[in-house]
Design an enzyme around this catalytic site. Structure first.
Site, short mmCIF file in Angstrom:
data_model
loop_
_atom_site.label_atom_id
_atom_site.label_comp_id
_atom_site.label_asym_id
_atom_site.label_seq_id
_atom_site.Cartn_x
_atom_site.Cartn_y
_atom_site.Cartn_z
N ARG A 27 5.24 5.86 -16.18
CA ARG A 27 5.16 4.51 -16.01
C ARG A 27 3.91 3.84 -16.39
O ARG A 27 4.08 2.56 -16.67
CB ARG A 27 5.36 4.22 -14.67
CG ARG A 27 4.43 4.79 -13.67
CD ARG A 27 4.33 4.28 -12.15
NE ARG A 27 5.74 4.16 -11.58
CZ ARG A 27 6.43 3.08 -11.62
NH1 ARG A 27 5.92 1.76 -11.90
NH2 ARG A 27 7.61 3.13 -10.69
N GLU A 70 13.37 -4.01 -2.55
CA GLU A 70 12.84 -3.86 -1.23
C GLU A 70 13.01 -5.21 -0.41
O GLU A 70 13.35 -5.10 0.65
CB GLU A 70 11.28 -3.44 -1.05
CG GLU A 70 11.29 -1.96 -1.39
CD GLU A 70 9.52 -1.49 -0.97
OE1 GLU A 70 9.12 -2.38 -0.04
OE2 GLU A 70 9.26 -0.60 -1.74
N GLU A 86 0.83 -1.34 0.02
CA GLU A 86 -0.01 0.01 0.03
C GLU A 86 1.08 1.19 0.00
O GLU A 86 0.20 2.25 -0.26
CB GLU A 86 -0.84 0.05 1.17
CG GLU A 86 -1.98 -1.04 1.09
CD GLU A 86 -2.73 -1.12 2.68
OE1 GLU A 86 -2.51 -0.53 3.43
OE2 GLU A 86 -3.41 -2.37 2.71
N GLY A 133 7.68 -4.79 -10.35
CA GLY A 133 8.94 -4.34 -10.83
C GLY A 133 10.14 -4.93 -10.15
O GLY A 133 10.05 -5.34 -8.99
N ASP A 134 11.37 -4.60 -10.67
CA ASP A 134 12.56 -5.12 -9.99
C ASP A 134 12.67 -4.20 -8.68
O ASP A 134 13.29 -4.66 -7.81
CB ASP A 134 13.64 -4.60 -10.96
CG ASP A 134 13.78 -5.59 -12.14
OD1 ASP A 134 13.73 -6.81 -11.96
OD2 ASP A 134 14.09 -5.21 -13.07
N ARG A 149 8.01 3.75 -21.61
CA ARG A 149 8.48 4.89 -20.94
C ARG A 149 10.07 4.96 -21.15
O ARG A 149 10.33 6.29 -21.37
CB ARG A 149 8.01 4.59 -19.52
CG ARG A 149 8.94 3.83 -18.62
CD ARG A 149 8.72 3.63 -17.36
NE ARG A 149 10.03 4.22 -16.44
CZ ARG A 149 10.10 3.54 -15.28
NH1 ARG A 149 9.29 2.60 -14.74
NH2 ARG A 149 11.26 4.19 -14.68
#
Length: 377
Positions: free
Chosen positions: A190, A91, A60, A85-86, A196
């Site tokens: 994005r 994280e 979130e 995504g990467d 992009r």
């Protein structure tokens, strides 16, 4: 999770148990904002067929996944799956490395399912599996199929240290200059998905900049004219290479992070057996550990999941916009090195250091922005 690669000396493989319990960390905002929809339509039916039960955790806010994997008891799951995504995998990796039991938890298989714009790791794994180059839902289907087969193996992780004292763990790349500018400047587009990066490239070409700094590296194979690396009889050797110095038994603190045995502190000069690049003006510096920079960019064709190598590219100042555009067009096929561009240098290394002359330009780790400062890894 890795593809079924041809078995090489030193490779080891595991297989997920059946039934299998997977924690899926999903960012609904990543890429074009279709990650949740694509997971439910494409991935979930395949996993159910393969007897893989899923618990879906929807992020979130930024760092939500980082906190989740850092603090939670993960023993109830056999694998962690990232559908984004990467950036979300970055994280997760750094959250896991902050745990006191990081050494055990990092043995738990991680899987990437492409739900972002770039999807570099997913494209790399698809490439290693010997699959044709694909994008979008075809790439997602291929990666979901690899997860269903359940074969997993090791993947390299690079330890990065900054002058301000940060310690970061990176699975994909470190960049500075043009490529990082494109990555971060195109964030506002994005919703266009992979397009992009095309738009961002054209915009950054129009305002092409030069960055000043000192680049040094420890070559994977000793170069002519550099002093040989010192050999220490107390340093263990694995696969013909010096490993990290192990402390006496019982003296290493539980949960202590691995030592950076190839690096000296950033405040000290690099060792004499390192190479210092004579040029100090660059368009871009990019260290990548997997094959793909993005779904459509095969930057390091020689890279493998677990080759113990950092593939270092640097582009010296003086290149024209036309020549730079030709390089990026050739990178779609992985033939950019065949152009023999005099401004582009590629060298496989075991470690590197970058010292910007000023805090100018964007640095990125696995596609995430980092403050511009001296860094080594």
């Amino acid at each position: 999770l890795s593809p079924p690669l041809p078995r090489r000396l030193g490779d080891s493989y595991g297989v997920l148990p059946r039934p299998c319990r997977a924690l899926v960390l999903l960012n609904p905002q990543s890429g074009a904002g279709r990650a949740l929809e694509d997971f439910q339509a494409v991935v979930q039916p395949m996993l159910a067929e393969a007897d893989i039960a899923t618990t879906v955790f929807i992020t979130e806010r930024p760092h939500h996944a980082h906190e989740k994997v850092r603090d939670e008891d993960l023993s109830q799951w056999d694998t962690l799956v990232v559908m984004a995504g990467d950036g979300l995998l970055y994280e997760v990796v750094n959250g896991l490395m902050e745990r006191p039991d990081w050494e055990d938890i990092m043995k738990k298989p991680l899987c990437i399912l492409p739900g972002g714009s770039g999807n570099a790791l997913a494209a790399s794994i698809n490439h290693y599996a010997g699959n044709d180059h694909v994008a979008k839902k075809k790439l997602l289907t291929n990666c979901a199929f690899i997860l269903c087969k359940g074969l997993h193996t090791q993947m390299d992780l690079v330890s990065l240290s900054t002058a301000s004292g940060k310690r970061l763990f990176s699975f994909l790349s470190f960049g500075w200059g043009f490529i990082s500018d494109v990555d971060i400047d195109s964030e506002k587009y994005r919703r266009l998905g992979n397009a992009r990066f095309t738009l961002g490239t054209l915009q950054c070409l129009a305002k092409l900049r030069v960055y000043q700094g000192r680049l040094s590296y420890l070559p994977a194979v000793p170069e002519q004219g550099t002093a040989p690396a010192p050999r220490d009889s107390h340093v263990p050797v694995t696969n013909g290479q010096a490993g990290r110095i192990l402390p006496p038994a019982g003296t290493e603190a539980a949960g202590a992070l691995p030592a950076d045995s190839l690096l000296v502190p950033l405040c000290q000069p690099v060792p004499t057996h390192w190479t210092v690049v004579p040029e100090e003006e660059f368009v871009t510096v990019y260290a990548i550990y997997q094959s793909h920079l993005g779904t459509n960019l095969l930057m390091a064709p020689a890279a493998r999941l677990h080759d113990g190598c950092i593939h270092l590219f640097y582009l010296k100042a003086g290149i024209s916009r036309v020549a730079l555009l030709k390089l990026f067009l050739a990178m779609a096929r992985g033939t950019h090195l065949d152009l023999n561009c005099p401004h582009l240098r590629y060298v496989p290394v075991r470690a590197f250091r970058l010292e910007p002359r000023a805090a100018a330009g964007i640095m990125t780790v696995d596609g995430e922005a980092l403050a511009c400062e001296p860094v080594q890894g």
